[in-house]
Write a protein that holds these residues in place. Sequence first.
Motif, PDB file in Angstrom:
ATOM      1  N   SER A   1       0.829  -1.200   0.000  1.00  0.00           N
ATOM      2  CA  SER A   1       0.000   0.000   0.000  1.00  0.00           C
ATOM      3  C   SER A   1       0.861   1.247   0.000  1.00  0.00           C
ATOM      4  CB  SER A   1      -0.923  -0.006   1.224  1.00  0.00           C
ATOM      5  OG  SER A   1      -1.683   1.182   1.294  1.00  0.00           O
TER       6      SER A   1
ATOM      7  N   THR B   1       0.951   3.961  -3.037  1.00  0.00           N
ATOM      8  CA  THR B   1       0.469   5.308  -2.722  1.00  0.00           C
ATOM      9  C   THR B   1       1.569   6.346  -2.842  1.00  0.00           C
ATOM     10  OG1 THR B   1      -1.154   4.362  -1.180  1.00  0.00           O
ATOM     11  CG2 THR B   1      -0.698   6.719  -0.989  1.00  0.00           C
TER      12      THR B   1
ATOM     13  N   GLY C   1      -9.571   0.477  -0.158  1.00  0.00           N
ATOM     14  CA  GLY C   1      -8.962   1.608   0.530  1.00  0.00           C
ATOM     15  C   GLY C   1      -8.324   2.597  -0.426  1.00  0.00           C
TER      16      GLY C   1
ATOM     17  N   ASN D   1     -10.995   4.560  -2.364  1.00  0.00           N
ATOM     18  CA  ASN D   1     -11.735   5.499  -1.525  1.00  0.00           C
ATOM     19  C   ASN D   1     -10.896   6.693  -1.091  1.00  0.00           C
ATOM     20  OD1 ASN D   1     -14.083   3.932  -1.593  1.00  0.00           O
ATOM     21  ND2 ASN D   1     -13.504   2.758   0.216  1.00  0.00           N
ATOM     22  N   ASN D   2      -9.585   6.494  -0.982  1.00  0.00           N
ATOM     23  CA  ASN D   2      -8.734   7.521  -0.388  1.00  0.00           C
ATOM     24  C   ASN D   2      -7.872   8.291  -1.378  1.00  0.00           C
ATOM     25  OD1 ASN D   2      -9.628   6.853   2.262  1.00  0.00           O
ATOM     26  ND2 ASN D   2      -8.179   5.145   2.331  1.00  0.00           N
ATOM     27  N   LEU D   3      -7.689   7.774  -2.591  1.00  0.00           N
ATOM     28  CA  LEU D   3      -6.843   8.444  -3.569  1.00  0.00           C
ATOM     29  C   LEU D   3      -7.706   9.074  -4.652  1.00  0.00           C
ATOM     30  CD1 LEU D   3      -3.963   5.812  -3.984  1.00  0.00           C
ATOM     31  CD2 LEU D   3      -4.076   7.794  -2.442  1.00  0.00           C
ATOM     32  N   THR D   4      -7.680  10.368  -4.747  1.00  0.00           N
ATOM     33  CA  THR D   4      -8.516  11.105  -5.688  1.00  0.00           C
ATOM     34  C   THR D   4      -8.229  10.694  -7.133  1.00  0.00           C
ATOM     35  OG1 THR D   4      -8.551  13.009  -4.203  1.00  0.00           O
ATOM     36  CG2 THR D   4      -9.174  13.400  -6.497  1.00  0.00           C
TER      37      THR D   4
END
Length: 308
Positions: free
Chosen positions: A115, A119, A182, A185-188
């Motif tokens: 992750s 990311t 995840g 949902n969290n990375l534009t």
Amino acid sequence: MASFSGFCRARTVGYFSRGVNYASAASGIRNETGQNLGERISMDGQLQHHQITVSRIHEIIRDKNLATECLSKCLYSVGMGTNDYINNYFRPQFYPSSRLYTPEQHAIALNQELSQQLTVTLYDYGARKVTTLFGIPPIGCAPAILAAAGTNGSSSSSSSCVDRVNNAVQLFNTGLRSLVDGLNNNLTGASFIYVNTYQVYSTSSSALCIPSSNPCDDRSEYTWWDAIHPSEASNIITATGSYNSQSPFDTYPMDIRRLTRLRVHLYMISRRRHTCSRDGPLRQQKHFQDESFEGFREIIHASSSIFR
């Protein structure tokens, strides 16, 4: 699989438009994975190579916004984790991981490290719309694993695979599916896909290339090419199933074909003037629909070996 690849139909990027493959034999998510087999480039190292590629793309295009747009339209393929089991966790003579972690803890640790890699590095360097994460296939059914475990490799007489190995990789695969949720949902603007390679693989343990023997008459019937590598037939099944899934269990949350079409549709609605290609929007849509699968198959064939 031990590979990270990118495919982009951006003609202004020159030879990068055919895709870039960073695969390295025996590599894994962890930097030490596979070190008993010699030099290899871990996931961190492969991402460093990708950073160099991105820098060169920026130099070629000389327009930061256009370069960023081009990178966001690429197809990224990540198939890592298998060697972290076969060339790390289940090699206690070389690595302490199986003594430090239970299978559950090991799967969690691997997913957390992956992750971070996806990311902090891949996403931050432009990966957005199509990023594919491949799960680990049933390596407990590979002939080499069966041979090391004995005739059956399982306490169950009905199993032809090593259950403890397959159960361990399934923990990682389950975490990988949650990881996709995840990240999305969290990375534009990110759209990650999980490919359930375990599901699409056959559990046949028959090997094709046995030393000092003749090839089989029908190679398409076999899952394994040799003791640890999948056959071409297996790789074609994986490529086809991930691009155009025939089962809701094969890919999550959608297959690659659906996501690429969604991406092209959104691009057409936006009517943006800047494009990675010299073609107009309508022609770009046609190119992507006609060529995306062939480009994806190129990636699969380039990084087809599980333990490369």
